[in-house]
Enzyme design. Structure first.
Site, short mmCIF file in Angstrom:
data_model
loop_
_atom_site.label_atom_id
_atom_site.label_comp_id
_atom_site.label_asym_id
_atom_site.label_seq_id
_atom_site.Cartn_x
_atom_site.Cartn_y
_atom_site.Cartn_z
N LYS A 187 -1.56 6.17 -15.82
CA LYS A 187 -1.71 5.28 -14.67
C LYS A 187 -1.93 3.85 -15.18
O LYS A 187 -2.76 3.62 -16.05
CB LYS A 187 -2.91 5.72 -13.83
N ASP A 321 -4.32 7.93 -1.52
CA ASP A 321 -5.44 7.16 -2.09
C ASP A 321 -6.78 7.73 -1.64
O ASP A 321 -7.81 7.04 -1.69
CB ASP A 321 -5.37 5.67 -1.74
#
Length: 409
Positions: A187, A321
């Protein structure tokens, strides 16, 4: 070993094909064995009566943060470090009960949490983990505040390397550290963000050269993909040029970059739910005023970018999220995608087949012979009301690996 025989279901298999009415599904050793309306249970089989409900593959959320759930700063400061791991077991269970059987953790979960699920110590969705995110000094993910107080979302600890790095050699080393810690995916914060105190979503962070090194280290040494928090247009462009696998959020997209993403097969993981939830639950979540202001600023751009990407044929994987807001609300994302122009069937495909492909699975995300037997039941047809998926009581059965985790009689 006894099989699970599922009878009388209306099947939405995740491929986008029409609903198969009143069929039977056989599960054996954790995988779908047969889909056949004429199949009969054998002696000793466990039988699950679908009662003409709607059966779908288990949902896949490609962007979560399972180790956290935003709370006011003062509450975070008085919470003992180890408490967060126990809280995470509740987040995992809540997510699974909501019908999400697989997640990709975009920052915060270490190898121990993933292994605890795999070994059956805690109940939760299967996980792909990024461990921690790479970020620049002063960028999204750097918890330094103007006061000098550091409020990092995740504290560095064994198994959780710190993610701040600058320059080609530092990002190379940090990528290697994340891989060493067990990352399934790397990420990177390629732009600023909504929740960070010292930047803006349009700010570009890593250079193109740095991004290419991250992709090189991940892909060529380990076959690992890179996911990029990328909201501003220039940052998205650089990610696509660098060969990054998926764009997370993608708030400021134009037609040109959507065309490039489609041509290169770059995935978009839109997380439409994130700014919506920040605004709806800002006080409960303890969001700073800067985050509230930026969420209001980007809301319409975010929706427009999603619609633009969908119309352009960009591959869209469902992600939320969750962790920035409450876990278990994940499947509201499908309703938001439909509100922005996606068909209900395409929203289901994005949340099953396409998300599985984005995460690198080749035997997950479909109700199909030979595939892993993750599935859910709904009383109501989600093609008629996609919002039915967001209510927990509507998700009446949840199974992972052929094992029923939730069954509302």
């Amino acid at each position: 070993m006894a099989k699970l025989f599922i009878k009388n279901v209306n099947l939405i298999d995740g491929t986008g094909s029409d609903v198969v009415k009143n069929t039977n599904v056989v599960v054996e050793d954790g995988r779908f064995k047969a889909i056949d309306s004429d199949a009969k249970p054998a002696e000793g089989d466990e039988v699950l009566d679908g009662r003409n409900r709607y059966m779908l593959p288990g949902m896949i959320d490609a962007h979560v943060h399972m180790m956290t759930e935003f709370k006011p700063l003062e509450q975070r400061l008085v919470t003992p470090f180890s408490y967060n791991f126990y809280a995470a077991t509740e987040y995992l269970n809540t997510t699974l009960n909501a019908g999400v059987t697989t997640v990709r953790d975009a920052l915060g979960s270490d190898l121990g949490l993933k292994k605890a699920i795999d070994d059956g110590l805690v109940a939760g969705p299967r996980m792909k983990i990024s461990v921690n995110a790479l970020t620049i000094t002063g960028g999204h993910g750097d918890g330094f505040n103007y006061s000098g107080v550091v409020t990092d979302l995740m504290q560095a600890h064994p198994g959780m390397p710190h993610g701040v790095c600058d320059g080609v050699e530092e990002v190379r080393k940090k990528t290697r550290e994340m891989l060493r810690a067990g990352a399934d995916v790397i990420k990177v914060h390629a732009t600023g963000g909504v929740s960070s105190p010292t930047d803006h979503p349009k700010f570009t962070q890593f250079s193109l050269e740095e991004l290419k090194v991250i992709v090189e280290e991940a892909r060529f040494r380990n076959g690992v993909k890179v996911m990029a928090h990328a909201q501003g247009l220039e940052g998205v462009r650089q990610c696509v040029e660098a060969g990054i696998h998926s764009i997370e959020h993608g708030i400021f997209l134009d037609d040109e970059v959507c065309g490039q993403m489609k041509d290169q097969g770059t995935y978009l993981v839109p997380t439409l739910l994130a700014p919506v939830s920040v605004l709806e639950f800002s006080e409960e979540l303890g969001m700073a005023q800067t985050a509230i202001d930026k969420s209001e600023e980007v809301m319409d751009y975010h929706k427009e970018s999603f619609t633009r990407a969908y119309k352009a044929g960009v591959k869209i994987a469902m992600g939320t999220d969750a962790g920035v807001f409450k876990h278990g609300t994940n499947l509201r994302e499908l309703e938001l995608m439909v509100e922005c122009g996606m068909t209900p069937m395409d929203a289901i495909v994005a949340s099953t087949q396409t998300s599985a492909e984005c995460l690198g699975y080749t035997d997950l995300g479909l109700v199909k012979e030979g595939y892993v037997a993750d599935f859910i039941f709904l009383e109501e047809n989600p093609l008629d009301n996609i919002g039915a998926l967001k209510e927990h009581d509507n998700i009446q059965v949840v199974a992972k690996d052929g094992v029923i985790h939730k069954n509302i009689k």
